[in-house]
Design a protein around this motif. Structure first.
Motif, mmCIF file in Angstrom:
data_model
loop_
_atom_site.group_PDB
_atom_site.id
_atom_site.type_symbol
_atom_site.label_atom_id
_atom_site.label_comp_id
_atom_site.label_asym_id
_atom_site.label_seq_id
_atom_site.Cartn_x
_atom_site.Cartn_y
_atom_site.Cartn_z
ATOM 1 N N GLU A 108 4.216 -0.415 5.741
ATOM 2 C CA GLU A 108 3.473 0.515 6.591
ATOM 3 C C GLU A 108 3.869 1.964 6.299
ATOM 4 O OE1 GLU A 108 1.071 -0.064 8.902
ATOM 5 O OE2 GLU A 108 1.085 -2.215 8.504
ATOM 6 N N TYR A 109 5.179 2.204 6.178
ATOM 7 C CA TYR A 109 5.651 3.568 5.897
ATOM 8 C C TYR A 109 5.157 4.037 4.531
ATOM 9 C CZ TYR A 109 8.786 2.516 9.759
ATOM 10 O OH TYR A 109 9.302 2.143 10.964
ATOM 11 N N LEU A 110 5.209 3.149 3.544
ATOM 12 C CA LEU A 110 4.740 3.524 2.212
ATOM 13 C C LEU A 110 3.245 3.838 2.239
ATOM 14 C CD1 LEU A 110 6.690 0.943 0.023
ATOM 15 C CD2 LEU A 110 7.057 3.410 0.097
ATOM 16 N N GLU A 111 2.478 3.009 2.924
ATOM 17 C CA GLU A 111 1.032 3.234 3.014
ATOM 18 C C GLU A 111 0.717 4.561 3.693
ATOM 19 O OE1 GLU A 111 -2.111 1.255 5.773
ATOM 20 O OE2 GLU A 111 -1.934 0.002 3.978
ATOM 21 N N GLN A 112 1.397 4.852 4.811
ATOM 22 C CA GLN A 112 1.176 6.104 5.524
ATOM 23 C C GLN A 112 1.555 7.307 4.666
ATOM 24 O OE1 GLN A 112 3.280 5.841 9.255
ATOM 25 N NE2 GLN A 112 2.213 3.977 9.831
ATOM 26 N N SER A 113 2.448 7.095 3.706
ATOM 27 C CA SER A 113 2.888 8.181 2.837
ATOM 28 C C SER A 113 1.984 8.371 1.633
ATOM 29 C CB SER A 113 4.306 7.896 2.342
ATOM 30 O OG SER A 113 5.179 7.727 3.421
ATOM 31 N N GLY A 114 0.983 7.511 1.495
ATOM 32 C CA GLY A 114 0.063 7.650 0.384
ATOM 33 C C GLY A 114 0.373 6.760 -0.804
ATOM 34 N N PHE A 115 1.371 5.896 -0.685
ATOM 35 C CA PHE A 115 1.666 4.966 -1.783
ATOM 36 C C PHE A 115 0.496 4.008 -1.930
ATOM 37 C CE2 PHE A 115 3.456 1.324 -3.913
ATOM 38 C CZ PHE A 115 4.306 1.887 -4.834
ATOM 39 N N ASP A 116 0.038 3.783 -3.160
ATOM 40 C CA ASP A 116 -1.164 2.993 -3.396
ATOM 41 C C ASP A 116 -0.837 1.782 -4.266
ATOM 42 O OD1 ASP A 116 -3.692 1.998 -3.780
ATOM 43 O OD2 ASP A 116 -4.460 3.760 -4.833
ATOM 44 N N TRP A 117 -0.884 0.587 -3.679
ATOM 45 C CA TRP A 117 -0.621 -0.650 -4.415
ATOM 46 C C TRP A 117 -1.778 -1.006 -5.341
ATOM 47 C CZ3 TRP A 117 4.113 -2.440 -4.568
ATOM 48 C CH2 TRP A 117 4.977 -2.218 -3.505
ATOM 49 N N GLN A 118 -2.910 -0.298 -5.229
ATOM 50 C CA GLN A 118 -4.077 -0.591 -6.054
ATOM 51 C C GLN A 118 -4.097 0.214 -7.357
ATOM 52 O OE1 GLN A 118 -6.039 -3.128 -5.111
ATOM 53 N NE2 GLN A 118 -4.596 -3.291 -3.408
ATOM 54 N N GLU A 119 -3.195 1.190 -7.489
ATOM 55 C CA GLU A 119 -3.168 1.981 -8.724
ATOM 56 C C GLU A 119 -2.953 1.078 -9.930
ATOM 57 O OE1 GLU A 119 -0.459 5.255 -8.818
ATOM 58 O OE2 GLU A 119 -1.221 6.112 -6.966
ATOM 59 N N LYS A 120 -3.577 1.426 -11.026
ATOM 60 C CA LYS A 120 -3.433 0.621 -12.249
ATOM 61 C C LYS A 120 -1.973 0.582 -12.699
ATOM 62 C CE LYS A 120 -5.976 -1.067 -15.845
ATOM 63 N NZ LYS A 120 -6.794 -2.237 -15.696
ATOM 64 N N GLU A 121 -1.312 1.716 -12.648
ATOM 65 C CA GLU A 121 0.098 1.858 -13.042
ATOM 66 C C GLU A 121 0.904 2.149 -11.775
ATOM 67 O OE1 GLU A 121 2.770 2.217 -16.433
ATOM 68 O OE2 GLU A 121 0.600 2.176 -16.630
ATOM 69 N N LEU A 122 1.682 1.167 -11.308
ATOM 70 C CA LEU A 122 2.422 1.349 -10.061
ATOM 71 C C LEU A 122 3.556 2.356 -10.215
ATOM 72 C CD1 LEU A 122 2.784 -2.210 -8.487
ATOM 73 C CD2 LEU A 122 1.358 -0.308 -7.736
ATOM 74 N N LYS A 123 3.750 3.141 -9.171
ATOM 75 C CA LYS A 123 4.836 4.116 -9.148
ATOM 76 C C LYS A 123 6.083 3.474 -8.530
ATOM 77 C CE LYS A 123 2.046 8.273 -8.819
ATOM 78 N NZ LYS A 123 0.667 8.005 -8.493
ATOM 79 N N ASP A 124 7.219 4.103 -8.757
ATOM 80 C CA ASP A 124 8.462 3.705 -8.122
ATOM 81 C C ASP A 124 8.644 4.533 -6.855
ATOM 82 O OD1 ASP A 124 8.982 1.954 -10.203
ATOM 83 O OD2 ASP A 124 10.122 3.424 -11.338
ATOM 84 N N ALA A 125 9.504 4.078 -5.971
ATOM 85 C CA ALA A 125 9.732 4.790 -4.711
ATOM 86 C C ALA A 125 11.218 4.819 -4.399
ATOM 87 C CB ALA A 125 8.973 4.132 -3.570
ATOM 88 N N THR A 126 11.640 5.907 -3.768
ATOM 89 C CA THR A 126 13.004 6.032 -3.277
ATOM 90 C C THR A 126 12.937 6.176 -1.769
ATOM 91 O OG1 THR A 126 13.758 7.104 -5.300
ATOM 92 C CG2 THR A 126 15.112 7.407 -3.334
ATOM 93 N N ILE A 127 13.710 5.347 -1.087
ATOM 94 C CA ILE A 127 13.744 5.362 0.364
ATOM 95 C C ILE A 127 15.155 5.703 0.798
ATOM 96 C CG2 ILE A 127 13.463 3.964 2.458
ATOM 97 C CD1 ILE A 127 11.791 2.558 -0.404
#
Length: 153
Positions: A108-127
């Motif tokens: 939920e936090y990632l989604e609210q932050s604009g993280f997109d699981w649908q992107e062709k090339e997934l990004k990494d995240a630091t929490i």
């Protein structure tokens, strides 16, 4: 989840030769979790989700997923998770007796932050999980932006 780079396509193999340009896309997310604690507190981090891998078509396969974060090369804990279908990814913080202290709706936090699981090339995240007397702060650093979520205990 393995650090998976993949492509999936249909190929016509009726002839003698078939040519296809293949471009491998990053199909996992490396999550780095930094714990901002003042004392050396033993804890473990477990990520739980609803995607347990990939099908032959390259699409996420629904099923239970769980992995424990391991120490990264630098600071923090690291885990690789497969591409998710929704925002149901959870983060459990456990004490040394493996009792769950707190569960965070990380997806939920990632989604609210604009993280997109649908992107062709997934990004990494630091929490960053900041323990304090009154609450916990989760910071997601994605690209040039930083998002803060304060959770009152």
């Amino acid at each position: 989840c393995p650090w998976l780079y993949m492509d999936s396509f249909d190929a016509d193999t009726h002839g003698e030769v078939c040519h296809k340009d293949v471009r491998l896309y990053k199909n996992h997310c490396r999550l780095t979790v930094l714990m901002d604690v003042r004392d050396d507190v033993p804890y473990s981090l477990t990520f739980r989700g609803n995607v347990n891998g990939y099908g032959m078509d390259g699409l996420p396969s629904e099923g239970s997923f769980s992995c424990v974060a391991y120490p990264g090369q630098g600071k923090g804990m690291l885990a690789a998770v497969p591409r998710q279908l929704d925002s149901s990814l959870l983060l459990d913080v456990q004490d040394e007796g493996t009792s769950v202290i707190r569960t965070f709706a990380l997806g939920e936090y990632l989604e609210q932050s604009g993280f997109d699981w649908q992107e062709k090339e997934l990004k990494d995240a630091t929490i960053v999980v900041d323990y304090s007397v009154t609450g916990i702060r989760i910071t997601y650093k994605g690209g040039d932006k930083e998002y803060h979520y304060d959770i009152i205990l």
